[in-house]
Design a protein around this motif. Structure first.
Motif, PDB file in Angstrom:
ATOM      1  N   ALA A 215       0.849  -1.200   0.000  1.00 41.93           N
ATOM      2  CA  ALA A 215       0.000   0.000   0.000  1.00 41.93           C
ATOM      3  C   ALA A 215       0.884   1.249   0.000  1.00 41.93           C
ATOM      4  O   ALA A 215       0.619   2.224  -0.712  1.00 41.93           O
ATOM      5  N   ALA A 216       1.957   1.208   0.792  1.00 46.29           N
ATOM      6  CA  ALA A 216       2.877   2.352   0.851  1.00 46.29           C
ATOM      7  C   ALA A 216       3.558   2.558  -0.500  1.00 46.29           C
ATOM      8  O   ALA A 216       3.752   3.695  -0.942  1.00 46.29           O
ATOM      9  N   LEU A 217       3.888   1.458  -1.166  1.00 48.71           N
ATOM     10  CA  LEU A 217       4.512   1.557  -2.498  1.00 48.71           C
ATOM     11  C   LEU A 217       3.570   2.274  -3.460  1.00 48.71           C
ATOM     12  O   LEU A 217       3.987   3.150  -4.223  1.00 48.71           O
ATOM     13  N   TYR A 218       2.308   1.912  -3.427  1.00 47.18           N
ATOM     14  CA  TYR A 218       1.323   2.576  -4.297  1.00 47.18           C
ATOM     15  C   TYR A 218       1.281   4.078  -4.017  1.00 47.18           C
ATOM     16  O   TYR A 218       1.351   4.902  -4.932  1.00 47.18           O
ATOM     17  N   LEU A 219       1.232   4.445  -2.728  1.00 45.26           N
ATOM     18  CA  LEU A 219       1.148   5.872  -2.363  1.00 45.26           C
ATOM     19  C   LEU A 219       2.460   6.611  -2.662  1.00 45.26           C
ATOM     20  O   LEU A 219       2.454   7.816  -2.910  1.00 45.26           O
ATOM     21  N   ALA A 220       3.566   5.891  -2.628  1.00 47.21           N
ATOM     22  CA  ALA A 220       4.876   6.505  -2.907  1.00 47.21           C
ATOM     23  C   ALA A 220       5.095   6.706  -4.402  1.00 47.21           C
ATOM     24  O   ALA A 220       5.807   7.617  -4.815  1.00 47.21           O
ATOM     25  N   SER A 221       4.480   5.853  -5.199  1.00 46.47           N
ATOM     26  CA  SER A 221       4.792   5.816  -6.635  1.00 46.47           C
ATOM     27  C   SER A 221       3.922   6.781  -7.436  1.00 46.47           C
ATOM     28  O   SER A 221       2.950   7.347  -6.935  1.00 46.47           O
ATOM     29  N   ASP A 222       4.263   6.901  -8.714  1.00 52.30           N
ATOM     30  CA  ASP A 222       3.484   7.772  -9.602  1.00 52.30           C
ATOM     31  C   ASP A 222       2.165   7.127 -10.020  1.00 52.30           C
ATOM     32  O   ASP A 222       1.408   7.718 -10.793  1.00 52.30           O
ATOM     33  N   ASP A 223       1.872   5.929  -9.493  1.00 52.66           N
ATOM     34  CA  ASP A 223       0.560   5.312  -9.757  1.00 52.66           C
ATOM     35  C   ASP A 223      -0.546   6.042  -9.014  1.00 52.66           C
ATOM     36  O   ASP A 223      -1.730   5.834  -9.282  1.00 52.66           O
ATOM     37  N   SER A 224      -0.181   6.868  -8.035  1.00 50.22           N
ATOM     38  CA  SER A 224      -1.214   7.479  -7.176  1.00 50.22           C
ATOM     39  C   SER A 224      -1.161   9.009  -7.232  1.00 50.22           C
ATOM     40  O   SER A 224      -1.453   9.667  -6.230  1.00 50.22           O
ATOM     41  N   THR A 225      -0.839   9.577  -8.396  1.00 48.79           N
ATOM     42  CA  THR A 225      -0.630  11.037  -8.460  1.00 48.79           C
ATOM     43  C   THR A 225      -1.906  11.847  -8.215  1.00 48.79           C
ATOM     44  O   THR A 225      -1.826  13.059  -8.005  1.00 48.79           O
ATOM     45  N   PHE A 226      -3.093  11.205  -8.240  1.00 53.40           N
ATOM     46  CA  PHE A 226      -4.337  11.945  -7.980  1.00 53.40           C
ATOM     47  C   PHE A 226      -4.879  11.631  -6.577  1.00 53.40           C
ATOM     48  O   PHE A 226      -6.001  11.986  -6.236  1.00 53.40           O
ATOM     49  N   VAL A 227      -4.056  10.969  -5.759  1.00 53.72           N
ATOM     50  CA  VAL A 227      -4.516  10.547  -4.422  1.00 53.72           C
ATOM     51  C   VAL A 227      -3.827  11.397  -3.364  1.00 53.72           C
ATOM     52  O   VAL A 227      -2.612  11.347  -3.205  1.00 53.72           O
ATOM     53  N   THR A 228      -4.592  12.190  -2.636  1.00 57.00           N
ATOM     54  CA  THR A 228      -4.016  12.946  -1.520  1.00 57.00           C
ATOM     55  C   THR A 228      -5.081  13.218  -0.457  1.00 57.00           C
ATOM     56  O   THR A 228      -6.282  13.213  -0.751  1.00 57.00           O
ATOM     57  N   GLY A 229      -4.629  13.387   0.776  1.00 56.86           N
ATOM     58  CA  GLY A 229      -5.554  13.619   1.889  1.00 56.86           C
ATOM     59  C   GLY A 229      -6.340  12.367   2.256  1.00 56.86           C
ATOM     60  O   GLY A 229      -7.379  12.433   2.895  1.00 56.86           O
ATOM     61  N   HIS A 230      -5.792  11.211   1.886  1.00 60.44           N
ATOM     62  CA  HIS A 230      -6.536   9.957   1.997  1.00 60.44           C
ATOM     63  C   HIS A 230      -6.007   9.076   3.134  1.00 60.44           C
ATOM     64  O   HIS A 230      -4.795   8.970   3.320  1.00 60.44           O
TER      65      HIS A 230
END
Ligand SMILES: NC(=O)c1ccc[n+]([C@@H]2O[C@H](COP(=O)([O-])OP(=O)(O)OC[C@H]3O[C@@H](n4cnc5c(N)ncnc54)[C@H](O)[C@@H]3O)[C@@H](O)[C@H]2O)c1
Length: 278
Positions: free
Chosen positions: A228-243
């Protein structure tokens, strides 16, 4: 798919054990340079040595401002940028009845679980602002969202981490910095066993006990949270914030089906108040 963090620099606190150690290994395997930070030098150095050239160890007590500042400076001195800060260090904090909890234990609990996260965000923010990019991740807990089953102050501190994540995400979003947290359920780490040097037998007991009662039918493993941390660290999650990302095998949704009252889970025809003719 390897290389999801190619060329990135990550700082991970509490990386000498459990979730942090597994995240350090996974981030490095995905191409990142990793600063392995922990209060326990022996275990942190071991994780960094195991990873090899792309890792370095930094001793840090996240409750001390000077240590956190030095940690951020060490990563900058070595690699010249920080793309990911994973505020993950933690412990169970004060336990027991409210009336016997000392004010000193209160301070230590909040200094590690909340101030440590605040300090990490504070010192990495100017660096990520200058880069106009970065991902800050913190480890909260389902203790923030579920009533009961965790110590008073731990639950409150983790709830505060979720709120701090939201508010700081609002401040830094326009500058290309994403701020998220993860709420793990029960994970097979020394923290869950209650001993920093817990052995494999202790984890097996946990897997065969509380693990079986989880909605998903097993205990969480450090890898579940590292991914899960890898997903949030990577560019796969560039539209995810405040989550606040819940990764808990279903615990937050409620008790497993076989823990529900029998009358609710048995098949039976609908009779009471059935509309006429249906
Ligand atoms: N294991 C679980 O079931 C679970 C569930 C929800 C949340 N969490 C959270 O996950 C995070 C990681 O814990 P874990 O389960 O991997 O436990 P762990 O005990 O395996 O790892 C925690 C690490 O943090 C380090 N640490 C503790 N206090 C520190 C301090 N003041 N400064 C620097 N390092 C410090 C410890 O030395 C240890 O290496 C914690 O924030 C914890 O609250 C764990």
């Amino acid at each position: 798919m390897a290389g999801r963090l190619e060329g990135k620099v990550a700082v991970i606190t509490g990386a000498g054990s459990g979730i942090g150690a597994e995240s350090a290994r996974l981030f490095a395997a995905e191409g990142a340079n990793v600063l392995v930070s922990d209060m326990r030098a022996e275990s942190g150095e071991k994780v960094a040595a195991e990873i090899g050239d792309s890792a370095a160890f930094q001793a840090v007590d996240v409750s001390r401002e000077a240590d956190v500042r030095a940690m951020i400076e060490a990563a900058m001195a070595r690699w010249g940028r920080i793309d990911v800060l994973f505020n993950n260090a933690g412990f169970g904090g004060a336990i027991g009845p409210i009336e016997s909890t000392s004010a000193d234990d209160y301070d230590i609990t909040f200094d590690v679980l909340l101030k440590g996260v605040f300090l990490g965000m504070k010192y990495v923010a100017p660096i990520m602002k200058a880069q106009r990019a970065g991902s800050i991740i913190s480890t909260a807990s389902v203790a923030a969202t579920i009533g009961g089953g965790s110590p008073h102050l731990y639950a409150v501190a983790k709830a505060a981490v979720v709120k701090l994540t939201e508010t700081v995400a609002l401040e830094l979003g326009a500058q290309g910095i994403r701020v998220n947290c993860i709420c793990p359920g029960f994970i097979a780490t020394p923290l869950a066993v209650g001993h920093p040097d817990a052995d494999e037998d202790a984890f097996e007991k946990l897997r065969n006990g509380i693990g079986r009662s989880q909605p998903i039918g097993r205990l969480g493993e450090p890898r579940d949270i590292a991914q899960a941390a890898l997903y949030l660290a990577s560019d796969d999650s560039t539209f995810v914030t405040g989550h606040a990302m819940v990764v808990d095998g279903g615990v937050n949704a409620g008790p497993a089906w076989d823990h529900w009252p029998k009358w609710m889970t048995e098949s039976r025809p609908l009779k009471m108040y059935r509309p006429k003719g249906r």
